[in-house]
Design a protein around this motif. Sequence first.
Motif, mmCIF file in Angstrom:
data_model
loop_
_atom_site.group_PDB
_atom_site.id
_atom_site.type_symbol
_atom_site.label_atom_id
_atom_site.label_comp_id
_atom_site.label_asym_id
_atom_site.label_seq_id
_atom_site.Cartn_x
_atom_site.Cartn_y
_atom_site.Cartn_z
ATOM 1 N N LEU A 71 -1.771 -5.462 6.616
ATOM 2 C CA LEU A 71 -1.438 -4.266 5.828
ATOM 3 C C LEU A 71 -0.378 -3.421 6.536
ATOM 4 C CD1 LEU A 71 -5.003 -3.187 4.642
ATOM 5 C CD2 LEU A 71 -3.240 -4.376 3.330
ATOM 6 N N SER A 72 -0.472 -3.323 7.838
ATOM 7 C CA SER A 72 0.484 -2.514 8.603
ATOM 8 C C SER A 72 1.899 -3.070 8.539
ATOM 9 C CB SER A 72 0.043 -2.410 10.063
ATOM 10 O OG SER A 72 -1.194 -1.752 10.139
ATOM 11 N N SER A 73 2.017 -4.341 8.197
ATOM 12 C CA SER A 73 3.346 -4.947 8.121
ATOM 13 C C SER A 73 4.068 -4.614 6.816
ATOM 14 C CB SER A 73 3.241 -6.467 8.275
ATOM 15 O OG SER A 73 2.596 -7.035 7.149
ATOM 16 N N VAL A 74 3.355 -4.045 5.858
ATOM 17 C CA VAL A 74 3.958 -3.699 4.567
ATOM 18 C C VAL A 74 4.804 -2.435 4.734
ATOM 19 C CG1 VAL A 74 3.489 -3.013 2.179
ATOM 20 C CG2 VAL A 74 2.055 -4.735 3.286
ATOM 21 N N ARG A 75 5.997 -2.469 4.195
ATOM 22 C CA ARG A 75 6.901 -1.318 4.283
ATOM 23 C C ARG A 75 6.577 -0.323 3.170
ATOM 24 N NH1 ARG A 75 12.183 -2.223 6.845
ATOM 25 N NH2 ARG A 75 12.915 -0.878 5.169
ATOM 26 N N SER A 76 5.492 0.413 3.387
ATOM 27 C CA SER A 76 5.043 1.391 2.395
ATOM 28 C C SER A 76 4.478 2.607 3.111
ATOM 29 C CB SER A 76 3.967 0.778 1.485
ATOM 30 O OG SER A 76 3.319 1.792 0.750
ATOM 31 N N ILE A 77 5.132 3.736 2.924
ATOM 32 C CA ILE A 77 4.638 4.982 3.525
ATOM 33 C C ILE A 77 3.271 5.338 2.947
ATOM 34 C CG2 ILE A 77 5.063 7.464 3.722
ATOM 35 C CD1 ILE A 77 8.089 6.729 3.766
ATOM 36 N N LYS A 78 3.106 5.139 1.644
ATOM 37 C CA LYS A 78 1.836 5.453 0.974
ATOM 38 C C LYS A 78 0.694 4.645 1.592
ATOM 39 C CE LYS A 78 1.938 6.019 -3.485
ATOM 40 N NZ LYS A 78 1.985 5.813 -4.947
ATOM 41 N N LEU A 79 0.927 3.346 1.812
ATOM 42 C CA LEU A 79 -0.112 2.499 2.390
ATOM 43 C C LEU A 79 -0.392 2.888 3.841
ATOM 44 C CD1 LEU A 79 -2.098 0.168 2.201
ATOM 45 C CD2 LEU A 79 -0.200 -1.403 2.701
ATOM 46 N N LYS A 80 0.657 3.110 4.610
ATOM 47 C CA LYS A 80 0.459 3.494 6.023
ATOM 48 C C LYS A 80 -0.296 4.816 6.134
ATOM 49 C CE LYS A 80 4.511 1.018 7.799
ATOM 50 N NZ LYS A 80 3.830 -0.218 7.863
ATOM 51 N N THR A 81 0.049 5.780 5.292
ATOM 52 C CA THR A 81 -0.637 7.076 5.285
ATOM 53 C C THR A 81 -2.107 6.905 4.908
ATOM 54 O OG1 THR A 81 1.426 8.174 4.686
ATOM 55 C CG2 THR A 81 -0.600 9.399 4.283
ATOM 56 N N SER A 82 -2.377 6.051 3.971
ATOM 57 C CA SER A 82 -3.753 5.795 3.535
ATOM 58 C C SER A 82 -4.568 5.145 4.650
ATOM 59 C CB SER A 82 -3.760 4.903 2.292
ATOM 60 O OG SER A 82 -3.179 5.573 1.205
ATOM 61 N N ILE A 83 -3.977 4.190 5.345
ATOM 62 C CA ILE A 83 -4.661 3.526 6.458
ATOM 63 C C ILE A 83 -5.006 4.537 7.544
ATOM 64 C CG2 ILE A 83 -4.354 1.870 8.347
ATOM 65 C CD1 ILE A 83 -2.667 0.187 6.320
ATOM 66 N N VAL A 84 -4.053 5.386 7.880
ATOM 67 C CA VAL A 84 -4.295 6.402 8.911
ATOM 68 C C VAL A 84 -5.409 7.356 8.477
ATOM 69 C CG1 VAL A 84 -3.278 8.401 10.097
ATOM 70 C CG2 VAL A 84 -2.009 6.248 9.957
ATOM 71 N N PHE A 85 -5.368 7.805 7.227
ATOM 72 C CA PHE A 85 -6.393 8.739 6.753
ATOM 73 C C PHE A 85 -7.784 8.103 6.813
ATOM 74 C CE2 PHE A 85 -9.042 10.831 3.582
ATOM 75 C CZ PHE A 85 -8.938 12.150 4.007
ATOM 76 N N LEU A 86 -7.906 6.875 6.309
ATOM 77 C CA LEU A 86 -9.212 6.211 6.277
ATOM 78 C C LEU A 86 -9.755 5.889 7.663
ATOM 79 C CD1 LEU A 86 -8.736 3.781 3.263
ATOM 80 C CD2 LEU A 86 -10.337 5.704 3.386
ATOM 81 N N THR A 87 -8.868 5.721 8.635
ATOM 82 C CA THR A 87 -9.340 5.393 9.982
ATOM 83 C C THR A 87 -9.516 6.631 10.860
ATOM 84 O OG1 THR A 87 -7.067 4.892 10.696
ATOM 85 C CG2 THR A 87 -8.423 3.051 9.930
ATOM 86 N N ASP A 88 -8.725 7.667 10.620
ATOM 87 C CA ASP A 88 -8.879 8.903 11.396
ATOM 88 C C ASP A 88 -9.959 9.820 10.818
ATOM 89 O OD1 ASP A 88 -6.893 8.031 13.071
ATOM 90 O OD2 ASP A 88 -5.389 9.493 12.420
ATOM 91 N N PHE A 89 -10.153 9.764 9.506
ATOM 92 C CA PHE A 89 -11.140 10.614 8.822
ATOM 93 C C PHE A 89 -11.987 9.756 7.885
ATOM 94 C CE2 PHE A 89 -7.180 12.954 9.542
ATOM 95 C CZ PHE A 89 -7.637 13.920 10.436
#
Length: 170
Positions: A71-89
């Motif tokens: 997932l981190s390899s996908v060039r998508s700000i929306k996806l990266k932001t979602s991953i960070v949110f779900l893992t940090d909070f």
Amino acid sequence: MDMTGHDEVLDSFEMKSPQQLLAGLDYQLVAEFFAVFSRVEHALKMSGYLQEREPATVDWHRFASEMVGQLSSVRSIKLKTSIVFLTDFPPKKQLRNFEWQDSPFPEICSDRDSKAIIASTRVRNNLFHGGKYNITDPARDTELIVSALNVLRGCLYVREDIKTNYELVL
């Protein structure tokens, strides 16, 4: 048993709609999340991601562990932001006393991608099993749902085999 004339019993029975009981969550968003999640589970079952027991249950841990780095390899700000949110909070787990508790990720989660996938299943569990009837932070809960939906879409994006089964109509 003769039930003639008894249809009006349920027809006239009044109860609040689920829309009224979501306490600030967008009904359409919740419905979309459930529909997408259901189809992703179907796709994972069809793709062989099954636990070694009956009934047929998706092996989310195996799937998450195989998605490390994808997932981190996908060039998508929306996806990266979602991953960070779900893992940090991440979503919490509800206890029997109805309090919410932090819950560590399983050991199989070796990166943010696998943690975000497992967090997405917890978002689903909290919604589906009735943990979100007394919402204290609808903005956070909305962000959890949106983020989980983005992670599921990301899984379909990077895994064409899963996407094919997602779209398969039997």
